[in-house]
Motif scaffolding. Sequence first.
Motif, PDB file in Angstrom:
ATOM      1  N   TYR A  64     -73.664 -25.346   0.636  1.00  0.00           N
ATOM      2  CA  TYR A  64     -73.142 -24.860  -0.638  1.00  0.00           C
ATOM      3  C   TYR A  64     -71.952 -23.936  -0.421  1.00  0.00           C
ATOM      4  O   TYR A  64     -71.908 -23.177   0.551  1.00  0.00           O
ATOM      5  N   GLY A  65     -71.002 -24.028  -1.339  1.00  0.00           N
ATOM      6  CA  GLY A  65     -69.821 -23.181  -1.271  1.00  0.00           C
ATOM      7  C   GLY A  65     -69.321 -22.888  -2.670  1.00  0.00           C
ATOM      8  O   GLY A  65     -69.855 -23.401  -3.655  1.00  0.00           O
ATOM      9  N   LEU A  66     -68.298 -22.052  -2.760  1.00  0.00           N
ATOM     10  CA  LEU A  66     -67.737 -21.705  -4.063  1.00  0.00           C
ATOM     11  C   LEU A  66     -66.522 -22.553  -4.375  1.00  0.00           C
ATOM     12  O   LEU A  66     -65.726 -22.869  -3.486  1.00  0.00           O
ATOM     13  N   THR A  67     -66.359 -22.909  -5.634  1.00  0.00           N
ATOM     14  CA  THR A  67     -65.104 -23.494  -6.095  1.00  0.00           C
ATOM     15  C   THR A  67     -64.121 -22.347  -6.331  1.00  0.00           C
ATOM     16  O   THR A  67     -64.483 -21.171  -6.219  1.00  0.00           O
ATOM     17  N   GLY A  68     -62.899 -22.686  -6.688  1.00  0.00           N
ATOM     18  CA  GLY A  68     -61.930 -21.639  -7.011  1.00  0.00           C
ATOM     19  C   GLY A  68     -62.427 -20.792  -8.169  1.00  0.00           C
ATOM     20  O   GLY A  68     -62.327 -19.559  -8.158  1.00  0.00           O
ATOM     21  N   LEU A  69     -62.992 -21.475  -9.142  1.00  0.00           N
ATOM     22  CA  LEU A  69     -63.538 -20.778 -10.309  1.00  0.00           C
ATOM     23  C   LEU A  69     -64.650 -19.822  -9.893  1.00  0.00           C
ATOM     24  O   LEU A  69     -64.687 -18.656 -10.303  1.00  0.00           O
ATOM     25  N   GLY A  70     -65.543 -20.310  -9.068  1.00  0.00           N
ATOM     26  CA  GLY A  70     -66.638 -19.480  -8.598  1.00  0.00           C
ATOM     27  C   GLY A  70     -66.143 -18.281  -7.813  1.00  0.00           C
ATOM     28  O   GLY A  70     -66.659 -17.162  -7.968  1.00  0.00           O
ATOM     29  N   LEU A  71     -65.128 -18.528  -7.010  1.00  0.00           N
ATOM     30  CA  LEU A  71     -64.558 -17.440  -6.219  1.00  0.00           C
ATOM     31  C   LEU A  71     -63.951 -16.368  -7.111  1.00  0.00           C
ATOM     32  O   LEU A  71     -64.075 -15.168  -6.851  1.00  0.00           O
ATOM     33  N   SER A  72     -63.320 -16.837  -8.191  1.00  0.00           N
ATOM     34  CA  SER A  72     -62.640 -15.893  -9.086  1.00  0.00           C
ATOM     35  C   SER A  72     -63.626 -15.000  -9.821  1.00  0.00           C
ATOM     36  O   SER A  72     -63.276 -13.915 -10.302  1.00  0.00           O
ATOM     37  N   LEU A  73     -64.857 -15.446  -9.889  1.00  0.00           N
ATOM     38  CA  LEU A  73     -65.875 -14.634 -10.548  1.00  0.00           C
ATOM     39  C   LEU A  73     -66.235 -13.409  -9.717  1.00  0.00           C
ATOM     40  O   LEU A  73     -66.782 -12.426 -10.224  1.00  0.00           O
ATOM     41  N   GLY A  74     -65.917 -13.483  -8.439  1.00  0.00           N
ATOM     42  CA  GLY A  74     -66.222 -12.355  -7.558  1.00  0.00           C
ATOM     43  C   GLY A  74     -65.585 -11.055  -8.018  1.00  0.00           C
ATOM     44  O   GLY A  74     -66.184  -9.978  -7.866  1.00  0.00           O
ATOM     45  N   GLY A  75     -64.380 -11.144  -8.589  1.00  0.00           N
ATOM     46  CA  GLY A  75     -63.687  -9.939  -9.059  1.00  0.00           C
ATOM     47  C   GLY A  75     -64.500  -9.177 -10.081  1.00  0.00           C
ATOM     48  O   GLY A  75     -64.893  -8.027  -9.832  1.00  0.00           O
ATOM     49  N   PRO A  76     -64.758  -9.808 -11.226  1.00  0.00           N
ATOM     50  CA  PRO A  76     -65.579  -9.161 -12.247  1.00  0.00           C
ATOM     51  C   PRO A  76     -66.915  -8.664 -11.708  1.00  0.00           C
ATOM     52  O   PRO A  76     -67.349  -7.562 -12.047  1.00  0.00           O
ATOM     53  N   LEU A  77     -67.558  -9.451 -10.862  1.00  0.00           N
ATOM     54  CA  LEU A  77     -68.853  -9.036 -10.334  1.00  0.00           C
ATOM     55  C   LEU A  77     -68.715  -7.798  -9.442  1.00  0.00           C
ATOM     56  O   LEU A  77     -69.586  -6.922  -9.444  1.00  0.00           O
ATOM     57  N   ALA A  78     -67.606  -7.726  -8.712  1.00  0.00           N
ATOM     58  CA  ALA A  78     -67.385  -6.553  -7.869  1.00  0.00           C
ATOM     59  C   ALA A  78     -67.195  -5.304  -8.730  1.00  0.00           C
ATOM     60  O   ALA A  78     -67.671  -4.218  -8.386  1.00  0.00           O
ATOM     61  N   VAL A  79     -66.481  -5.476  -9.841  1.00  0.00           N
ATOM     62  CA  VAL A  79     -66.291  -4.352 -10.761  1.00  0.00           C
ATOM     63  C   VAL A  79     -67.641  -3.875 -11.298  1.00  0.00           C
ATOM     64  O   VAL A  79     -67.927  -2.670 -11.352  1.00  0.00           O
ATOM     65  N   LEU A  80     -68.464  -4.838 -11.673  1.00  0.00           N
ATOM     66  CA  LEU A  80     -69.808  -4.513 -12.153  1.00  0.00           C
ATOM     67  C   LEU A  80     -70.592  -3.770 -11.081  1.00  0.00           C
ATOM     68  O   LEU A  80     -71.252  -2.759 -11.338  1.00  0.00           O
ATOM     69  N   ARG A  81     -70.497  -4.284  -9.875  1.00  0.00           N
ATOM     70  CA  ARG A  81     -71.237  -3.702  -8.767  1.00  0.00           C
ATOM     71  C   ARG A  81     -70.785  -2.257  -8.499  1.00  0.00           C
ATOM     72  O   ARG A  81     -71.602  -1.373  -8.279  1.00  0.00           O
ATOM     73  N   GLU A  82     -69.475  -2.070  -8.560  1.00  0.00           N
ATOM     74  CA  GLU A  82     -68.940  -0.734  -8.302  1.00  0.00           C
ATOM     75  C   GLU A  82     -69.444   0.261  -9.343  1.00  0.00           C
ATOM     76  O   GLU A  82     -69.884   1.364  -9.017  1.00  0.00           O
ATOM     77  N   TRP A  83     -69.396  -0.157 -10.591  1.00  0.00           N
ATOM     78  CA  TRP A  83     -69.885   0.721 -11.654  1.00  0.00           C
ATOM     79  C   TRP A  83     -71.366   1.009 -11.437  1.00  0.00           C
ATOM     80  O   TRP A  83     -71.819   2.152 -11.575  1.00  0.00           O
ATOM     81  N   ALA A  84     -72.099  -0.014 -11.075  1.00  0.00           N
ATOM     82  CA  ALA A  84     -73.541   0.141 -10.876  1.00  0.00           C
ATOM     83  C   ALA A  84     -73.838   1.102  -9.730  1.00  0.00           C
ATOM     84  O   ALA A  84     -74.705   1.978  -9.843  1.00  0.00           O
ATOM     85  N   GLU A  85     -73.101   0.946  -8.632  1.00  0.00           N
ATOM     86  CA  GLU A  85     -73.337   1.823  -7.482  1.00  0.00           C
ATOM     87  C   GLU A  85     -73.077   3.279  -7.837  1.00  0.00           C
ATOM     88  O   GLU A  85     -73.748   4.188  -7.365  1.00  0.00           O
ATOM     89  N   THR A  86     -72.099   3.479  -8.683  1.00  0.00           N
ATOM     90  CA  THR A  86     -71.758   4.845  -9.075  1.00  0.00           C
ATOM     91  C   THR A  86     -72.748   5.425 -10.082  1.00  0.00           C
ATOM     92  O   THR A  86     -73.077   6.608 -10.028  1.00  0.00           O
ATOM     93  N   ASN A  87     -73.238   4.596 -10.980  1.00  0.00           N
ATOM     94  CA  ASN A  87     -73.931   5.148 -12.147  1.00  0.00           C
ATOM     95  C   ASN A  87     -75.411   4.822 -12.325  1.00  0.00           C
ATOM     96  O   ASN A  87     -76.072   5.465 -13.131  1.00  0.00           O
TER      97      ASN A  87
END
Lengths: 127, 127
Positions: free
Chosen positions: A88-111
Amino acid sequence: MATGERRGDLFDEACPTRHLLDRIGDKWTSMVVKVLTDAHPHEVRFAEVRRRAPGISKKMLSATLRSLERDGLVTRRVEDSVPPRVHYGLTGLGLSLGGPLAVLREWAETNMAEIDRHGQLWDAGRG
Amino acid sequence: MATGERRGDLFDEACPTRHLLDRIGDKWTSMVVKVLTDAHPHEVRFAEVRRRAPGISKKMLSATLRSLERDGLVTRRVEDSVPPRVHYGLTGLGLSLGGPLAVLREWAETNMAEIDRHGQLWDAGRG
DNA sequence: CAGCATCCTATGGGATACTG
DNA sequence: CAGTATCCCATAGGATGCTG
């Protein structure tokens, strides 16, 4: 999800965020996407994804991956061997989702700690 | 959620994103946060929130708001009058969540159409 | 190995009716 | 007005066992 069915909620058109959360807000999708994102550009085999998403059952991993494949976020490649190996691997679309998820993760780690603390105080006040 | 209970999943510590999605990934939370974010710094009364989150029942709005209040994302102010007026607003923490949610929304607005299209093709190939 | 089939339970969430 | 209380059902998702 297990059946491959998709509901067409009225709010989907009205609220894109809700629509997206319907796909990634379940118990395992975000973790599976993260596993594949971290591994990118390498593919990851079924059992290996499972190892990196501790606790997921074969049934749920299968369903989660199929759902992601259905949505065009994940690729599935079957190696013709016995026993079979599926990558299994990511498509370009799937890869692009990493950005938003990272933002979510960062907020979560902080708060999230503060949220948990607040929730515990609240619960204590009701005990 | 309706009972005010919270599960303490093992993965919460391991995966902050999952932990956060447990709070905002349900059917109504993201919409309610958006309503309060759009209104900020003004507070919004119960019935008005309901009007701006079309389809939500009183029960679910009540549960969603209480959960958000419990987590320290939302303030609740009861105006001492008959009949009562209850005003909801965002805390600093709640307001800060608007950023990540906006990122999610932006990604969704850009990409959900393709996801849906892909899903329909998939379904057609299985018909 | 990489799944599917089956069974089962807990929960989310809608509908409706009642209340201070 | 701003909720609770109750009933109900659909679904998520875990456990287990089978298969090419």
